[in-house]
Design an enzyme around this catalytic site. Structure first.
Site, mmCIF file in Angstrom:
data_model
loop_
_atom_site.group_PDB
_atom_site.id
_atom_site.type_symbol
_atom_site.label_atom_id
_atom_site.label_comp_id
_atom_site.label_asym_id
_atom_site.label_seq_id
_atom_site.Cartn_x
_atom_site.Cartn_y
_atom_site.Cartn_z
ATOM 1 N N ASP A 191 -13.792 -7.732 6.168
ATOM 2 C CA ASP A 191 -13.222 -7.103 7.063
ATOM 3 C C ASP A 191 -11.920 -6.671 6.670
ATOM 4 O OD1 ASP A 191 -12.475 -9.473 7.710
ATOM 5 O OD2 ASP A 191 -13.654 -9.453 9.519
ATOM 6 N N ASN A 200 -16.563 -16.298 20.045
ATOM 7 C CA ASN A 200 -17.378 -15.407 20.841
ATOM 8 C C ASN A 200 -18.606 -15.258 20.031
ATOM 9 O OD1 ASN A 200 -16.475 -13.830 19.051
ATOM 10 N ND2 ASN A 200 -15.414 -12.346 20.564
ATOM 11 N N HIS A 239 -18.712 -13.837 16.876
ATOM 12 C CA HIS A 239 -18.553 -12.545 15.996
ATOM 13 C C HIS A 239 -18.566 -13.061 14.714
ATOM 14 C CE1 HIS A 239 -13.702 -12.718 15.781
ATOM 15 N NE2 HIS A 239 -14.339 -13.553 15.026
ATOM 16 N N GLU A 275 -18.101 -7.735 16.870
ATOM 17 C CA GLU A 275 -17.921 -8.381 18.337
ATOM 18 C C GLU A 275 -19.170 -8.337 19.171
ATOM 19 O OE1 GLU A 275 -15.286 -10.144 18.582
ATOM 20 O OE2 GLU A 275 -13.346 -8.876 18.360
HETATM 21 P P1 PGA Z 1 -11.029 -18.573 12.199
HETATM 22 O O1 PGA Z 1 -11.736 -17.194 12.459
HETATM 23 O O2 PGA Z 1 -11.535 -19.160 10.764
HETATM 24 O O3 PGA Z 1 -9.377 -18.376 12.095
HETATM 25 O O4 PGA Z 1 -11.437 -19.575 13.300
HETATM 26 C C1 PGA Z 1 -12.963 -17.268 12.218
HETATM 27 C C2 PGA Z 1 -13.620 -15.977 12.454
HETATM 28 O O5 PGA Z 1 -13.094 -15.332 13.572
HETATM 29 O O6 PGA Z 1 -14.400 -15.446 11.787
#
Ligand code: PGA
Length: 250
Positions: free
Chosen positions: A68, A137, A139, A144
């Protein structure tokens, strides 16, 4: 099929994840790696750089596609995911930068940006190993929680919780981009292998719901239950809910 490895802490999680990527690159030097950003993979990337510096790894034949990118940020912006990948990995290894792909955040036409990225994923022949973090959450990439799974690369409005979670990287909350381009669920699920990494207590519930809960777009990572080759490497804190509900992992 999902295999879970428990690591005692972040460092061990990072080394184990790096080991799996090492094996992939060694067994198939011209492989396609699907890569991820965020805090979680930083330690694994550092480990890969270390092995590369010792002469144990050769990335010259590797192609990468990232999950992304924020819409509106250029690759020079220090909060863009292109910048993150360069700084944490690509600048330190012998990968051919022209074979590293990240969605084009500066393409304002969402349809065009997404169609181009799908075409890139197809043209490299699909992904051999997809590295994933997981959001609090549930994702994956920027897929999302939603009413339906989005199959291919698309433009998303980031949820408030994701904007809040990302705010730590920006000076002001208003600076956090509100949209992103992300691979879709079909792009991710088409990878031959998936490596999901997670660290910390704040991922425990999402990890539990993803691996043992109902398969639903409301918990995007739950779709991984349908993939035939998923490896999860997580530390004890991230696995705490699973261990509580299902007992100690062997
Ligand atoms: P993080 O993010 O590694 O900064 O916890 C993971 C994600 O949101 O996929």
């Amino acid at each position: 099929m999902i295999t879970i490895y428990k690591a005692k802490d972040y460092q061990e999680m990072s080394r184990r994840a790096a080991n799996i990527i090492f094996a992939q690159v060694t067994l198939k030097p011209d492989c396609v790696l699907g890569l991820a950003t965020g805090s979680t993979p930083v330690g694994a990337y550092r480990q890969l750089v270390e092995w590369y510096e010792k002469g144990e790894l050769d990335f010259s034949g590797v192609t990468s596609v990232n999950l992304d990118e924020y819409k509106g940020l250029s690759g020079d912006n220090d909060q863009s995911y292109r910048y993150f990948m360069n700084r944490n990995l690509f600048d330190h290894i012998n990968i051919d930068k022209s074979r590293t792909f990240v969605p084009d955040g500066l393409e304002g036409d969402s349809e065009k940006a997404c169609a181009e990225y799908n075409q890139i994923i197809r043209s490299v022949g699909g992904i051999d190993l997809q590295l994933l973090g997981i959001g609090g959450n549930g994702h994956i990439g920027f897929n999302e929680p939603a009413e339906a799974f989005e199959p291919e690369t698309h433009c998303v409005d980031l949820t408030e919780s994701t904007i809040q979670a990302n705010a730590r990287f920006f000076e002001r909350i208003e600076d956090v981009p509100k949209q992103a381009y992300t691979m879709g669920i079909k792009n991710i699920m088409s990878a031959k292998k998936i490596l999901l990494i997670a660290t910390g207590e704040n991922k425990a519930e999402a990890l539990y719901q993803s691996l043992y809960g109902k398969i639903t777009p409301k918990v995007p990572a739950s779709i991984l239950q349908l993939h035939k080759d998923v490896t999860v490497v997580a530390d004890e804190a991230a696995l705490s809910r699973i261990i509580k509900e299902r007992g100690e992992l062997v």
